[in-house]
Structures are given as structure tokens and as C-alpha cells.
Scaffold this motif. Structure first.
Motif, mmCIF file in Angstrom:
data_model
loop_
_atom_site.group_PDB
_atom_site.id
_atom_site.type_symbol
_atom_site.label_atom_id
_atom_site.label_comp_id
_atom_site.label_asym_id
_atom_site.label_seq_id
_atom_site.Cartn_x
_atom_site.Cartn_y
_atom_site.Cartn_z
ATOM 1 N N TYR A 258 -9.180 -8.056 4.695
ATOM 2 C CA TYR A 258 -9.710 -7.469 5.930
ATOM 3 C C TYR A 258 -9.045 -6.121 6.185
ATOM 4 C CZ TYR A 258 -10.709 -7.234 11.013
ATOM 5 O OH TYR A 258 -11.102 -6.855 12.276
ATOM 6 N N TYR A 259 -7.731 -6.099 6.115
ATOM 7 C CA TYR A 259 -6.960 -4.874 6.357
ATOM 8 C C TYR A 259 -7.358 -3.770 5.378
ATOM 9 C CZ TYR A 259 -2.938 -1.798 5.498
ATOM 10 O OH TYR A 259 -2.129 -0.711 5.258
ATOM 11 N N GLU A 260 -7.499 -4.118 4.111
ATOM 12 C CA GLU A 260 -7.792 -3.113 3.083
ATOM 13 C C GLU A 260 -9.206 -2.556 3.194
ATOM 14 O OE1 GLU A 260 -4.817 -4.841 -0.418
ATOM 15 O OE2 GLU A 260 -6.944 -5.364 -0.430
ATOM 16 N N ASN A 261 -10.125 -3.335 3.748
ATOM 17 C CA ASN A 261 -11.523 -2.910 3.781
ATOM 18 C C ASN A 261 -11.970 -2.330 5.112
ATOM 19 O OD1 ASN A 261 -13.228 -3.752 1.189
ATOM 20 N ND2 ASN A 261 -11.598 -5.249 1.475
ATOM 21 N N LEU A 262 -11.187 -2.539 6.167
ATOM 22 C CA LEU A 262 -11.641 -2.119 7.487
ATOM 23 C C LEU A 262 -11.910 -0.621 7.560
ATOM 24 C CD1 LEU A 262 -12.350 -2.857 10.355
ATOM 25 C CD2 LEU A 262 -9.931 -2.741 10.958
ATOM 26 N N GLY A 263 -11.060 0.168 6.945
ATOM 27 C CA GLY A 263 -11.217 1.618 7.046
ATOM 28 C C GLY A 263 -12.109 2.241 5.985
ATOM 29 N N LYS A 264 -12.722 1.426 5.138
ATOM 30 C CA LYS A 264 -13.487 1.954 4.003
ATOM 31 C C LYS A 264 -14.978 2.105 4.278
ATOM 32 C CE LYS A 264 -10.440 0.116 0.381
ATOM 33 N NZ LYS A 264 -10.367 -0.789 -0.796
ATOM 34 N N ASN A 265 -15.423 1.667 5.458
ATOM 35 C CA ASN A 265 -16.878 1.637 5.654
ATOM 36 C C ASN A 265 -17.347 2.379 6.905
ATOM 37 O OD1 ASN A 265 -15.878 -0.049 7.568
ATOM 38 N ND2 ASN A 265 -17.198 -1.782 7.098
ATOM 39 N N GLY A 266 -16.543 3.321 7.355
ATOM 40 C CA GLY A 266 -16.990 4.151 8.467
ATOM 41 C C GLY A 266 -16.361 3.856 9.804
ATOM 42 N N TRP A 267 -15.555 2.787 9.889
ATOM 43 C CA TRP A 267 -14.844 2.523 11.147
ATOM 44 C C TRP A 267 -13.764 3.582 11.323
ATOM 45 C CZ3 TRP A 267 -9.635 0.686 11.985
ATOM 46 C CH2 TRP A 267 -9.348 0.360 13.313
ATOM 47 N N GLU A 268 -13.761 4.254 12.463
ATOM 48 C CA GLU A 268 -12.835 5.357 12.693
ATOM 49 C C GLU A 268 -11.723 4.906 13.631
ATOM 50 O OE1 GLU A 268 -15.210 8.564 14.087
ATOM 51 O OE2 GLU A 268 -16.152 8.915 12.130
ATOM 52 N N GLY A 269 -10.753 4.236 13.067
ATOM 53 C CA GLY A 269 -9.638 3.743 13.850
ATOM 54 C C GLY A 269 -8.405 3.632 12.974
ATOM 55 N N VAL A 270 -7.349 3.062 13.549
ATOM 56 C CA VAL A 270 -6.080 2.897 12.841
ATOM 57 C C VAL A 270 -5.799 1.406 12.699
ATOM 58 C CG1 VAL A 270 -3.598 3.324 12.904
ATOM 59 C CG2 VAL A 270 -5.185 5.071 13.749
ATOM 60 N N VAL A 271 -5.581 0.965 11.468
ATOM 61 C CA VAL A 271 -5.270 -0.430 11.226
ATOM 62 C C VAL A 271 -3.856 -0.553 10.669
ATOM 63 C CG1 VAL A 271 -6.406 -0.370 8.954
ATOM 64 C CG2 VAL A 271 -5.995 -2.572 10.084
ATOM 65 N N GLU A 272 -3.074 -1.462 11.244
ATOM 66 C CA GLU A 272 -1.698 -1.692 10.823
ATOM 67 C C GLU A 272 -1.594 -3.081 10.190
ATOM 68 O OE1 GLU A 272 0.990 -1.082 14.097
ATOM 69 O OE2 GLU A 272 -0.289 0.455 14.981
ATOM 70 N N PHE A 273 -0.549 -3.263 9.395
ATOM 71 C CA PHE A 273 -0.385 -4.515 8.654
ATOM 72 C C PHE A 273 1.066 -4.953 8.690
ATOM 73 C CE2 PHE A 273 0.206 -6.955 4.692
ATOM 74 C CZ PHE A 273 -0.856 -7.848 4.775
ATOM 75 N N MET A 274 1.273 -6.269 8.846
ATOM 76 C CA MET A 274 2.620 -6.820 8.846
ATOM 77 C C MET A 274 2.602 -8.149 8.100
ATOM 78 S SD MET A 274 5.003 -7.968 12.089
ATOM 79 C CE MET A 274 6.716 -8.455 11.846
ATOM 80 N N GLU A 275 3.558 -8.335 7.186
ATOM 81 C CA GLU A 275 3.669 -9.601 6.453
ATOM 82 C C GLU A 275 5.056 -10.201 6.673
ATOM 83 O OE1 GLU A 275 3.362 -11.411 1.900
ATOM 84 O OE2 GLU A 275 2.364 -9.527 2.420
ATOM 85 N N ALA A 276 5.079 -11.475 7.054
ATOM 86 C CA ALA A 276 6.341 -12.190 7.264
ATOM 87 C C ALA A 276 6.726 -12.882 5.960
ATOM 88 C CB ALA A 276 6.196 -13.206 8.383
ATOM 89 N N GLU A 277 7.798 -12.421 5.356
ATOM 90 C CA GLU A 277 8.224 -12.968 4.067
ATOM 91 C C GLU A 277 8.711 -14.406 4.211
ATOM 92 O OE1 GLU A 277 11.170 -10.416 2.416
ATOM 93 O OE2 GLU A 277 9.810 -8.704 2.190
ATOM 94 N N GLY A 278 8.323 -15.244 3.245
ATOM 95 C CA GLY A 278 8.810 -16.607 3.177
ATOM 96 C C GLY A 278 8.300 -17.535 4.255
ATOM 97 N N GLU A 279 7.285 -17.126 5.017
ATOM 98 C CA GLU A 279 6.807 -17.947 6.132
ATOM 99 C C GLU A 279 5.387 -18.445 5.873
ATOM 100 O OE1 GLU A 279 8.651 -19.002 8.366
ATOM 101 O OE2 GLU A 279 10.356 -17.614 8.435
ATOM 102 N N ASN A 280 5.034 -19.535 6.578
ATOM 103 C CA ASN A 280 3.739 -20.170 6.416
ATOM 104 C C ASN A 280 2.872 -19.933 7.656
ATOM 105 O OD1 ASN A 280 1.686 -21.748 5.271
ATOM 106 N ND2 ASN A 280 3.148 -23.262 4.495
ATOM 107 N N HIS A 281 1.704 -20.541 7.640
ATOM 108 C CA HIS A 281 0.697 -20.350 8.674
ATOM 109 C C HIS A 281 1.240 -20.689 10.063
ATOM 110 C CE1 HIS A 281 -3.420 -19.721 9.887
ATOM 111 N NE2 HIS A 281 -3.480 -20.911 10.470
#
Length: 308
Positions: A258-281
Motif C-alpha cells: 500500500y505504502y509503495e503504490n499510493l504515490g504512483k498513481n496520481g495521489w498528490e500527498g505525503v505517505v510515511e512508513f514505520m516498521e516495528a522490528e521483532g513485533e507481531n500484529h
């Protein structure tokens, strides 16, 4: 006696069973915790009925107000639980919202949408949209007196993140009275798709769950659950998005996709990403005081307080 009536056609352990004759057995029900003034955070809460005919309701949260003249960001929160478990009134979400509202210093509306399978999708989406409309025009005193309708955010975890995304899509082509949605926060979002992405490994329960909660679906490429497949993806009705995933969560690949594709199709905004290492759902709900849960909460709070 017809033993076929007891045949289980879908099981989501340890939460839900659906039988061949249509019966549903909710194995684990959520405890109700009443609204209160939290002694630790000072956050106050109260319940409101949004739509009496359906029972749609919400829990409102107000942080300890130090300056009554300053309006605060408004957060519309959608709880998780695979569309079938949890409520806005469970200890899990009541305690989490108390902490988040205190950390971010926001007014919050935690939506108690109706759950599948008794109320199959798209009912939860319709309830959530009704809740947004209600919040945008209500005269409820906490929202009227303390919320800044130019700084509105939506957030959710798991199925709630799915709802937050779909509400932002709908907001992109439908007017919300008085509202300006600045951004959405998707924590461990529940998305899917027919074709695997990244290192994704699908499970039989995962494949069947979506059909169980949304019987009228076209399948796992339904735009409701595969947003990248949605022709309206670029119409997302906000300018900022924060996507949060957990390293050992099976859903992390869809969140990253989702993060990688959001900005590829004309949506003009800023998307940020955060990954928690070693953690589950949704680890942050079960261990809210651990270091990585604290990091996540600080990031979400900063996101809501950093908007223009």
C-alpha cells in the motif's frame, strides 16, 4: 436428527464459528468497560448514540483541558478485530484510547460499528460513514467546544485501518460538512489480494475470512480489501498518510505494498512508513507499555500534531 446442521463452514479460532445452517457462535465476547475519568491520564470519556434505530454508537474522549480557548485536533478511531470481534467499549480499546488521547492531546470519537457475521460488510463501512457525518455536524458539546474541524484525522488498526482507508476514499468524492480530513493513520492494516506481494504467505483462514465477513464480495481483489486494485485509489481524500507495520506480522507485506503504490498513481500527498522490528500484529494493544509500543504512539501523536 440432521447432523449436517452442526457442520462448521468457517472457523476463526478462538473467536468465531459459522455453521452450515447459518448459525453463528461467538466464542469470545468482549467485556464492556464503562466510560470514566481515567485516574492516570486524566482523560474523560462518555458514550453517545449516533443512530438509535440501528444502535450505532461511539465513545468520546476528552484530554485534560489546560486551555479552553485552544481547539484540539479531532481523531475518528475505528477499532480492529477482523470485523467480527472487539468493540469501542472493550478494555483493550478503552485503555488504548485513554493513552493515545493523552499522548497526542486530541479529542477522539471511537466508533462502535456493527460487526459481522450478524451484520456483514458493507454494514461496518456504512456505520462508519454515518459516524463521520454525525461528527461533522453534531452539536455535541465536547466536539463543538474543543475540536478543531480543520484538523481531523482518522485512524485504526487491522480491520479498523481498512475502514479508515475506505472512509478516506469515500471522503475523496463525498462532501463532509465542516470537515477537513488532514490525514489517516493505518496501523497493521488488514488488506489482501489474489496475487501474493513481497514475501506474503496466505492462509486458508485468511482467504475464507474475507468471504465470511463480506458474503457479497467479488473476492480478494475487491477494492474494499485490495485498495491498490481500486480505480479510485488516487482519490484518497486526505494529503497525509502514515502506514505502520510490524516485522513478524503476516499482514506487513500488504501494508508495505500500500505504502509503495499510493504515490504512483496520481495521489498528490505525503505517505510515511514505520516498521516495528521483532513485533507481531497489534502488539501495541497487548503490551502498551513496551518500548516499541511507546515509539509507535509517539509517532502517531507527532503525525496528528504536525499537520498544517
Amino acid at each position: 436428527m440432521d447432523s449436517s446442521k452442526d457442520e462448521i463452514v468457517f472457523e476463526f479460532p478462538p473467536f468465531l464459528r459459522i455453521y452450515k445452517d447459518g448459525r453463528q457462535e461467538r466464542i469470545l465476547n468482549s467485556e464492556f468497560i464503562p466510560p470514566s475519568t481515567d485516574p492516570i491520564t486524566g482523560v474523560s470519556s462518555k458514550d453517545v448514540v449516533i443512530q438509535p434505530e440501528t444502535g450505532l454508537s461511539a465513545r468520546l474522549y476528552l484530554p485534560k483541558v489546560t486551555d479552553p480557548q485552544t481547539k484540539l485536533p479531532l481523531l475518528i478511531y475505528f477499532h480492529g478485530g477482523a470485523f467480527v470481534i472487539e468493540t469501542a467499549f472493550s478494555p483493550t480499546y478503552h485503555n488504548y484510547l485513554n493513552l493515545l488521547v493523552a499522548e497526542a492531546n486530541v479529542v477522539a470519537v471511537s466508533v462502535d460499528y456493527r460487526r459481522a457475521p450478524e451484520h456483514p460488510l458493507p454494514i461496518a463501512y456504512e456505520d462508519s460513514w454515518t459516524s463521520l457525518q454525525w461528527a461533522s455536524q453534531t452539536e455535541e458539546e465536547w466536539l463543538k467546544n474543543y475540536a478543531d474541524f480543520d484538523r481531523v484525522f482518522m485512524a485504526g488498526d487491522s480491520a479498523g485501518a481498512n475502514i479508515a482507508h475506505n472512509m478516506a476514499i469515500r471522503a475523496g468524492y463525498s462532501e463532509l460538512n465542516k470537515f477537513k480530513i488532514n490525514g489517516i493513520v493505518l496501523v497493521h492494516p488488514y488488506f489482501a489480494g489474489v496475487e501474493p506481494v513481497g514475501g506474503e504467505v496466505s492462509t486458508e483462514v485468511g482467504r475464507k475470512l474475507w468471504t465470511a465477513v463480506c458474503p457479497t464480495t467479488s473476492g480478494l481483489d475487491d477494492p474494499f480489501v485490495n485498495p491498490v486494485n481500486d480505480p479510485k485509489f488516487s482519490k484518497l481524500g486526505c494529503k497525509r498518510v502514515l502506514v505502520c507495520v510490524a516485522e513478524i506480522d503476516t499482514l506487513k507485506h500488504r501494508g508495505r505494498y500500500y505504502y509503495e503504490n499510493l504515490g504512483k498513481n496520481g495521489w498528490e500527498g505525503v505517505v510515511e512508513f514505520m516498521e516495528a522490528e521483532g513485533e507481531n500484529h497489534v502488539f501495541h494493544l497487548f503490551s502498551p507499555t513496551c518500548e516499541k509500543a511507546g515509539d509507535l504512539m509517539k509517532r502517531v501523536a507527532a503525525f496528528m500534531n504536525g499537520a498544517e
